[in-house]
Structure formats: C-alpha cells, structure tokens
Design a protein around this motif. Structure first.
Motif, PDB file in Angstrom:
ATOM      1  N   TYR A 238      12.743  13.672 -11.008  1.00  0.00           N
ATOM      2  CA  TYR A 238      14.100  14.085 -10.672  1.00  0.00           C
ATOM      3  C   TYR A 238      14.830  14.571 -11.906  1.00  0.00           C
ATOM      4  O   TYR A 238      14.504  14.217 -13.039  1.00  0.00           O
ATOM      5  CB  TYR A 238      14.878  12.938 -10.018  1.00  0.00           C
ATOM      6  N   GLY A 239      15.818  15.412 -11.654  1.00  0.00           N
ATOM      7  CA  GLY A 239      16.756  15.841 -12.684  1.00  0.00           C
ATOM      8  C   GLY A 239      18.152  15.728 -12.120  1.00  0.00           C
ATOM      9  O   GLY A 239      18.375  16.028 -10.940  1.00  0.00           O
ATOM     10  N   GLN A 240      19.102  15.277 -12.929  1.00  0.00           N
ATOM     11  CA  GLN A 240      20.461  15.081 -12.428  1.00  0.00           C
ATOM     12  C   GLN A 240      21.487  15.429 -13.493  1.00  0.00           C
ATOM     13  O   GLN A 240      21.412  14.962 -14.634  1.00  0.00           O
ATOM     14  CB  GLN A 240      20.648  13.634 -11.971  1.00  0.00           C
TER      15      GLN A 240
ATOM     16  N   ASP B   2      20.190   9.706  -2.984  1.00  0.00           N
ATOM     17  CA  ASP B   2      21.245  10.034  -3.947  1.00  0.00           C
ATOM     18  C   ASP B   2      21.153   9.150  -5.186  1.00  0.00           C
ATOM     19  O   ASP B   2      21.687   9.493  -6.240  1.00  0.00           O
ATOM     20  CB  ASP B   2      22.624   9.849  -3.298  1.00  0.00           C
ATOM     21  N   GLN B   3      20.484   8.011  -5.045  1.00  0.00           N
ATOM     22  CA  GLN B   3      20.186   7.136  -6.178  1.00  0.00           C
ATOM     23  C   GLN B   3      18.859   6.455  -5.879  1.00  0.00           C
ATOM     24  O   GLN B   3      18.486   6.255  -4.722  1.00  0.00           O
ATOM     25  CB  GLN B   3      21.278   6.085  -6.362  1.00  0.00           C
ATOM     26  N   TRP B   4      18.112   6.092  -6.913  1.00  0.00           N
ATOM     27  CA  TRP B   4      16.896   5.336  -6.715  1.00  0.00           C
ATOM     28  C   TRP B   4      17.224   3.863  -6.561  1.00  0.00           C
ATOM     29  O   TRP B   4      18.024   3.311  -7.326  1.00  0.00           O
ATOM     30  CB  TRP B   4      15.925   5.503  -7.891  1.00  0.00           C
TER      31      TRP B   4
ATOM     32  N   ALA C  64      29.752  13.603  -4.491  1.00  0.00           N
ATOM     33  CA  ALA C  64      30.741  12.893  -5.308  1.00  0.00           C
ATOM     34  C   ALA C  64      30.971  11.478  -4.783  1.00  0.00           C
ATOM     35  O   ALA C  64      32.036  10.905  -4.966  1.00  0.00           O
ATOM     36  CB  ALA C  64      32.060  13.666  -5.315  1.00  0.00           C
ATOM     37  N   ASN C  65      29.936  10.898  -4.155  1.00  0.00           N
ATOM     38  CA  ASN C  65      30.066   9.584  -3.519  1.00  0.00           C
ATOM     39  C   ASN C  65      30.467   8.474  -4.479  1.00  0.00           C
ATOM     40  O   ASN C  65      31.109   7.505  -4.092  1.00  0.00           O
ATOM     41  CB  ASN C  65      28.742   9.167  -2.868  1.00  0.00           C
TER      42      ASN C  65
ATOM     43  N   ASP D 243      27.972  14.865  -9.056  1.00  0.00           N
ATOM     44  CA  ASP D 243      26.556  14.856  -9.405  1.00  0.00           C
ATOM     45  C   ASP D 243      25.819  15.994  -8.725  1.00  0.00           C
ATOM     46  O   ASP D 243      26.074  16.301  -7.557  1.00  0.00           O
ATOM     47  CB  ASP D 243      25.903  13.537  -8.967  1.00  0.00           C
ATOM     48  N   ALA D 244      24.907  16.616  -9.448  1.00  0.00           N
ATOM     49  CA  ALA D 244      23.960  17.584  -8.895  1.00  0.00           C
ATOM     50  C   ALA D 244      22.567  17.025  -9.152  1.00  0.00           C
ATOM     51  O   ALA D 244      22.188  16.802 -10.308  1.00  0.00           O
ATOM     52  CB  ALA D 244      24.127  18.945  -9.552  1.00  0.00           C
ATOM     53  N   ARG D 245      21.805  16.771  -8.075  1.00  0.00           N
ATOM     54  CA  ARG D 245      20.538  16.032  -8.188  1.00  0.00           C
ATOM     55  C   ARG D 245      19.406  16.789  -7.502  1.00  0.00           C
ATOM     56  O   ARG D 245      19.557  17.253  -6.362  1.00  0.00           O
ATOM     57  CB  ARG D 245      20.714  14.653  -7.564  1.00  0.00           C
ATOM     58  N   TYR D 246      18.267  16.880  -8.198  1.00  0.00           N
ATOM     59  CA  TYR D 246      17.059  17.505  -7.661  1.00  0.00           C
ATOM     60  C   TYR D 246      15.917  16.501  -7.738  1.00  0.00           C
ATOM     61  O   TYR D 246      15.677  15.893  -8.783  1.00  0.00           O
ATOM     62  CB  TYR D 246      16.695  18.756  -8.465  1.00  0.00           C
ATOM     63  N   VAL D 247      15.222  16.318  -6.612  1.00  0.00           N
ATOM     64  CA  VAL D 247      14.094  15.392  -6.530  1.00  0.00           C
ATOM     65  C   VAL D 247      12.894  16.124  -5.962  1.00  0.00           C
ATOM     66  O   VAL D 247      13.013  16.850  -4.966  1.00  0.00           O
ATOM     67  CB  VAL D 247      14.435  14.173  -5.640  1.00  0.00           C
ATOM     68  N   SER D 248      11.722  15.943  -6.569  1.00  0.00           N
ATOM     69  CA  SER D 248      10.498  16.583  -6.095  1.00  0.00           C
ATOM     70  C   SER D 248       9.323  15.617  -6.224  1.00  0.00           C
ATOM     71  O   SER D 248       9.095  15.049  -7.296  1.00  0.00           O
ATOM     72  CB  SER D 248      10.206  17.853  -6.913  1.00  0.00           C
TER      73      SER D 248
END
Length: 361
Positions: free
Chosen positions: A352-354, A56-58, A76-77, A44-49
């Motif tokens: 977020y975008g993932q 890593d997860q909501w 990769a959890n 996973d590649a995750r961006y949060v603003s």
C-alpha cells in the motif's frame, strides 16, 4: 461573566457558520473553570494492491482474496472533534470521529459520527469510556495508516472505572468474551455470561529519557456452552529518546490477551479454548530536519490456538508546512497467514501507499 459567555457564543457561532475547520479554542470561564475545543481534520489518499482485501486502515487480520485486486480511495473519516470542560478538580472530556455508519461512494460519501471518548475525572478517579488502562499510548508510532501495525500493539477503548496513584493505575473495565466455540470461520461475541469486570493494573516509569510501562490483565472468559476460563496476560511498552529528537517506540505482549492486543489478530476464545497471543511492535523515528521526520515500523502477531501469524511493515516521511499542518507519505506491506481462512490456505499480502494531510487545531 456575561461578557465572557457572549464572546464564547459569538466565537463558536462564527466558526460553525464558516467554511473553515474548527479552530483551537481555550476559554477561561472564571472561578477555576475552563472550556476547550480541539481535534483535527485529516485527508487521506490510499492505494492498496495484492491479495489481502482493501481497508481504509489495516487491522490485526485481513481477508485473503482468491486473486490480486487493486483499489484507490480518498477519504476523511479520521477527522475528529473533542471538547473538555474543567470545573476545579472535576473535568469531563468527549471526543468523536467519523468512522461510524454512513452513505456510499456513489452520492454523498457521508459518514456518521462515532463516540471515541466520554469520561469524567476527579482527583485520580476516572469513569467512562476511554483507552484501556492496559495501553501505553506514547508507544504508538506516527503513521499515515490510522491502524499503524495493529497486530503488534494494544488498541482498545471501552468503559471503565480507573484510579491513578502516582505511577500506578488500577481499573475495572468492561468485559467481553469475544471468539468462537465451534465454527472456526465466524468469530462472534458471546457476552451473556460476562458477569465479572476485567481487572487491569499498570505501572509507568517516567524520566527525562522517556517512559516504560508494565501492565497486566486478569479476566473471566465465558463460552456459549456455559464454561468459563480465568485468563491472564501482560506486556511492556515504552518510548525511549535516543539522539537529538529521535525516539524508539516498542511494545511486547504475551498471554491470554485476546482482544486487548492485535485488533482481530486474536479472538479471546477459539473453539472453546482461551487464545494465547505473542505480539510485538517496534518503531524508530528519525528527524532529518527540525520538522521533517521518518518512521520505520514493524509489527508481528502470533496466536497459538488459531495458529495465525501476521506481520505489517511500513516506512514514511512527514513534514510540517506550518506548525499545525503536516503532510506525509507512507509505503508498506500487510502479510496475513491465517489457516482459519479457506482461500489460498489463508496466506496473502498486499502493498500500500498512502498520502495524508492533517491540520491539528
């Protein structure tokens, strides 16, 4: 038999020594016995603003920040491995992923294995750790965010003894009085008086059009000053096939459900009182082609005592590059309205975008 075991040993050894991921293994051991290995690798590649802190997860709740912040991570959890052994009417299943404790982002990014499931089943009787009987797992939508819209769904794994009789299931499950009695800002477990198991019942109607389940839970919650509360709650959940390969998935819950719904949106107890939760989740999945599909999802969680009201929406697109390799991208927003937090009156939101790539064994 010796030849079969030799082939099994060679196959496992070759895979463990290779640089590729574990493949799908199903072995017939004879005499009505079998052994299988499964799981998946997920990157996973995750961006949060925004002003809700990165995760890593909501989950069902989030930490509100004083100022906006942005964070990007690759991890990769969620990767998991499982094995199942069957011997006639008896089967045992064990699964782990890598959300456990581990290293840091400076050197190794290591993550310890975490037990997800470990149970044995025999002629309708199940004992061990797995999803709570209260859940309908088919009602959980396909998302890149491993948490999906957590505040709107039931999402609990725990120890239990369950008996299945056709469409009806009943279980005794591990009790836990999770919550606060005086300090509203610090939820904490208080298990010392949890002497009675949680009692759960569920009826599931399955048909060609999908399924619907109705479930309920009764518990005794205990505070640290010696008081106890008998609580009940219930929900309805399901997956309904619509047009072509499309489906709608839904959940609706109400009552003194606490930790059974919302993953931290609601404690079991708040200031010595049993918390009442209203939560729902709805998702529609549409197939654009035979393999390309999108899901639009919305989740809502509200509590009476702590007065929280959180929401999460998302839309995504997935496609299979091969039958077992899927890629997808998701965007969404997490909204927190939690008066128990002092910063910004407990109000915040983050977009977020993932991107995800998952190879299922």
């Amino acid at each position: 038999m010796k030849s079969t075991l030799t082939k099994l040993s060679v196959a496992i050894s070759a895979t463990l020594l290779s640089t590729s991921a574990l493949a799908n293994f199903d072995f017939d051991l004879g005499n009505d016995r079998s052994l299988s290995f499964g799981g998946y690798v997920k990157a996973d590649a995750r961006y949060v603003s925004g002003d809700v802190a990165y995760g890593d997860q909501w989950l069902g709740n989030g930490t509100v920040l004083a100022e906006d912040a942005s964070q990007f991570r690759i991890f990769a959890n969620e990767t998991r491995l499982n094995t199942k052994y069957t011997d006639g009417d008896v089967s045992g299943f064990v699964e782990m992923d890598f959300f456990g404790a581990g290293g840091n982002e400076v050197i190794s990014n290591s993550k310890g294995p975490r037990l997800r499931h470990a149970f044995v089943s025999y002629k309708g009787l199940l004992a061990g750790q797995t999803w709570t009987t209260y859940m309908n797992t088919s009602a959980i939508a396909e998302t890149a965010d491993f948490g999906t819209t957590m505040m709107g769904i039931s999402f609990v794994r725990q120890g239990q003894i369950r008996y299945t009789m056709g469409a009806f299931q009943v279980a005794l499950e591990n009790p836990e009085s999770y919550g606060v009695n005086t300090d509203a800002s610090t939820p904490k477990p208080d298990p010392k008086n949890d002497g009675l198991p949680d009692v759960i019942g569920k009826y599931t109607l399955n048909a060609d059009w999908g399924n619907i389940s109705i479930s309920g839970v009764a518990r005794q919650l205990n505070t640290d000053d010696g008081k106890s509360h008998t609580t009940i709650g219930g929900g309805i959940a399901g997956k309904i096939n619509t047009f072509g390969k499309d489906d709608v998935r839904f959940q609706a819950h109400y009552g003194e459900l606490g930790r059974y719904v919302g993953t931290t949106v609601a404690p079991d107890l708040y200031n010595g009182k049993a918390e009442t939760t209203t939560a729902f989740n709805v998702a529609y999945r549409h197939f654009w082609t035979e393999t390309m599909r999108s899901t639009a999802i919305y989740g809502y969680g509200k509590t009476d005592e702590s007065n929280r009201k959180n929401t999460h929406w998302a839309v995504n697109v997935f496609d299979n590059l091969t039958p077992k390799l899927a890629v997808g991208f998701e965007v969404g927003e997490m909204n927190v309205n939690d008066p128990t937090q002092a910063v910004n009156n407990g109000k915040g939101s983050s977009y977020y975008g993932q991107f995800s790539m998952k190879y299922a064994f």
